[in-house]
Motif scaffolding. Structure first.
Motif, PDB file in Angstrom:
ATOM      1  N   ILE A  98      38.208  37.844  33.973  1.00  0.00           N
ATOM      2  CA  ILE A  98      39.488  37.975  34.679  1.00  0.00           C
ATOM      3  C   ILE A  98      40.465  38.865  33.909  1.00  0.00           C
ATOM      4  N   LYS A  99      40.491  38.708  32.592  1.00  0.00           N
ATOM      5  CA  LYS A  99      41.413  39.508  31.776  1.00  0.00           C
ATOM      6  C   LYS A  99      41.120  40.991  31.980  1.00  0.00           C
ATOM      7  N   GLY A 100      42.187  41.761  32.191  1.00  0.00           N
ATOM      8  CA  GLY A 100      42.032  43.201  32.361  1.00  0.00           C
ATOM      9  C   GLY A 100      41.933  43.651  33.813  1.00  0.00           C
ATOM     10  N   LEU A 101      41.799  42.705  34.755  1.00  0.00           N
ATOM     11  CA  LEU A 101      41.738  43.099  36.161  1.00  0.00           C
ATOM     12  C   LEU A 101      43.093  43.651  36.607  1.00  0.00           C
ATOM     13  N   ILE A 111      50.725  45.604  41.166  1.00  0.00           N
ATOM     14  CA  ILE A 111      51.580  44.651  40.473  1.00  0.00           C
ATOM     15  C   ILE A 111      51.468  44.822  38.957  1.00  0.00           C
ATOM     16  N   GLY A 112      50.245  44.958  38.470  1.00  0.00           N
ATOM     17  CA  GLY A 112      50.027  45.100  37.031  1.00  0.00           C
ATOM     18  C   GLY A 112      48.607  44.708  36.654  1.00  0.00           C
ATOM     19  N   VAL A 127      48.562  35.569  33.845  1.00  0.00           N
ATOM     20  CA  VAL A 127      49.723  36.277  33.315  1.00  0.00           C
ATOM     21  C   VAL A 127      49.490  37.759  33.578  1.00  0.00           C
ATOM     22  N   VAL A 128      50.324  38.320  34.466  1.00  0.00           N
ATOM     23  CA  VAL A 128      50.154  39.712  34.892  1.00  0.00           C
ATOM     24  C   VAL A 128      51.274  40.553  34.296  1.00  0.00           C
ATOM     25  N   MET A 154      41.969  42.439  41.509  1.00  0.00           N
ATOM     26  CA  MET A 154      42.286  41.174  42.149  1.00  0.00           C
ATOM     27  C   MET A 154      43.330  41.470  43.223  1.00  0.00           C
ATOM     28  N   VAL A 155      43.104  40.948  44.420  1.00  0.00           N
ATOM     29  CA  VAL A 155      44.038  41.134  45.527  1.00  0.00           C
ATOM     30  C   VAL A 155      44.752  39.808  45.753  1.00  0.00           C
TER      31      VAL A 155
END
Length: 164
Positions: A98-101, A111-112, A127-128, A154-155
């Motif tokens: 998940i990290k880095g998506l 968004i980030g 945390v984005v 990620m959407v």
């Protein structure tokens, strides 16, 4: 540590026979039962025995049978290879996946990037890191509409106030 996944931290020794007390960094502490090998400081070690005391895995490494031999491992992290990862249920992911998506809304607004995953209780929180601020996105289907690991995306469907 390319291609290795962190699954535990050695927090202490146990007894005098070279056993290690491990803080599991996984949802399933019993997963240590199925490991034959682990990596510490990028070096492979053969696991001889695993048992549990008060929820903590106690691990014996092959050829290490004295407390003085294992003191060097205290506060080190335990890693495994991807081939030793457990199978997850559909629509569940490892934190390292998940990290880095990149996070975008269903309308295509960027968004980030996910920089961390918090695990406070009922559900995880992403945390984005955006351009000017950080956002906390609950990891629930109501908000997270799609995760595409190949596209590293990620959407989300934000509700009012989520991105303010």
């Amino acid at each position: 540590m390319i291609n290795k996944i962190q699954v535990g931290k050695i927090i202490n020794t146990h007894g005098l026979k070279g056993e290690l007390k491990v803080l599991p960094l996984t949802d399933d502490p019993q997963r240590f039962n199925n490991l034959n090998k682990m990596y510490i400081d990028n070096k492979e070690y053969i696991i001889e025995k695993v048992w549990y005391k008060k929820g903590f895995p106690i691990i014996t490494i092959q050829n290490f049978n004295d407390i003085n031999d294992v003191l060097i491992f205290k506060n080190k992290y335990i890693y495994i290879t991807q081939e030793d990862m457990i199978e997850l249920e559909e629509d569940t992911y490892f934190i390292f996946q998940i990290k880095g998506l990149n996070v975008v809304t269903v309308d295509g607004i960027e968004i980030g990037t996910i920089k961390d995953v918090l695990t406070p209780g009922a559900n995880d929180v992403y945390v984005v890191k955006g351009k000017d601020k950080e956002y906390l996105i609950p990891a629930v289907k109501e908000f997270v509409k799609e995760i595409d690991l190949e596209e590293k995306k990620m959407v989300i469907m934000p509700i009012e106030g989520l991105l303010e």
